[in-house]
Scaffold this motif. Structure first.
Motif, short mmCIF file in Angstrom:
data_model
loop_
_atom_site.label_atom_id
_atom_site.label_comp_id
_atom_site.label_asym_id
_atom_site.label_seq_id
_atom_site.Cartn_x
_atom_site.Cartn_y
_atom_site.Cartn_z
N ASP A 1 -15.23 26.93 -24.13
CA ASP A 1 -16.19 28.04 -24.13
C ASP A 1 -17.58 27.58 -23.72
O ASP A 1 -18.30 28.30 -23.01
N GLU A 2 -17.98 26.38 -24.12
CA GLU A 2 -19.29 25.84 -23.72
C GLU A 2 -19.33 25.59 -22.21
O GLU A 2 -20.31 25.92 -21.55
N GLY A 3 -18.27 24.99 -21.68
CA GLY A 3 -18.20 24.72 -20.25
C GLY A 3 -18.23 25.98 -19.42
O GLY A 3 -18.93 26.06 -18.40
N LEU A 4 -17.50 27.00 -19.86
CA LEU A 4 -17.48 28.27 -19.12
C LEU A 4 -18.83 28.97 -19.19
O LEU A 4 -19.24 29.63 -18.23
N THR A 5 -19.54 28.82 -20.31
CA THR A 5 -20.89 29.40 -20.43
C THR A 5 -21.83 28.75 -19.42
O THR A 5 -22.60 29.44 -18.74
N LEU B 1 -18.48 18.44 -17.06
CA LEU B 1 -18.11 19.26 -18.20
C LEU B 1 -17.11 18.56 -19.11
O LEU B 1 -16.79 19.06 -20.18
N THR B 2 -16.63 17.41 -18.70
CA THR B 2 -15.62 16.68 -19.45
C THR B 2 -16.09 16.40 -20.88
O THR B 2 -17.20 15.92 -21.09
N GLY B 3 -15.25 16.74 -21.85
CA GLY B 3 -15.56 16.52 -23.26
C GLY B 3 -16.12 17.75 -23.94
O GLY B 3 -16.10 17.84 -25.17
N LEU B 4 -16.60 18.71 -23.17
CA LEU B 4 -17.15 19.93 -23.78
C LEU B 4 -16.04 20.86 -24.23
O LEU B 4 -14.92 20.83 -23.71
N GLY C 1 -6.32 24.03 -33.03
CA GLY C 1 -7.34 23.12 -32.55
C GLY C 1 -8.33 23.78 -31.61
O GLY C 1 -8.27 24.97 -31.33
N ILE C 2 -9.22 22.96 -31.14
CA ILE C 2 -10.29 23.39 -30.24
C ILE C 2 -9.93 22.96 -28.83
O ILE C 2 -9.57 21.81 -28.60
N LYS C 3 -10.03 23.88 -27.89
CA LYS C 3 -9.73 23.55 -26.49
C LYS C 3 -10.94 22.84 -25.88
O LYS C 3 -12.05 23.36 -25.91
N ARG C 4 -10.70 21.64 -25.36
CA ARG C 4 -11.76 20.86 -24.71
C ARG C 4 -11.35 20.53 -23.28
O ARG C 4 -10.18 20.38 -22.97
N ILE C 5 -12.36 20.37 -22.44
CA ILE C 5 -12.14 20.01 -21.04
C ILE C 5 -11.92 18.50 -20.98
O ILE C 5 -12.76 17.73 -21.43
#
Length: 78
Positions: A13-17, A7-10, A48-52
């Motif tokens: 919200d995308e990773g949790l989906t 999930l790194t880089g996502l 900003g946008i939270k990313r993994i």
């Protein structure tokens, strides 16, 4: 159970989906990494946008996600 995808880089919200679709029984721990408040001498909260940025499986089988906020469109230095 399927193997946990990278999930790194996502976006968070995308990773949790993705995890919610195939790994709903998995316990997910989210740790947010932030820089010291005075690093940029600005009072920007939750920008900003939270990313993994890191994922690891803990000894007891939990999935730990480290997240960080990023500016999608960096501000010009000029």
């Amino acid at each position: 159970m399927k193997d946990i995808p990278t999930l790194t880089g996502l976006r968070l919200d995308e990773g949790l989906t993705i995890l919610g679709q195939d790994f709903e029984s998995l316990n997910v721990i989210i740790k947010e990494y932030t820089i010291p408040d005075d690093f940029y001498k600005k009072n920007i909260v939750n920008s900003g946008i939270k990313r993994i940025v890191r994922q690891k499986t803990t000894a007891n089988g939990n999935l730990e996600l480290t997240i960080c906020s990023f500016n999608e469109i960096p501000q010009s230095l000029l």
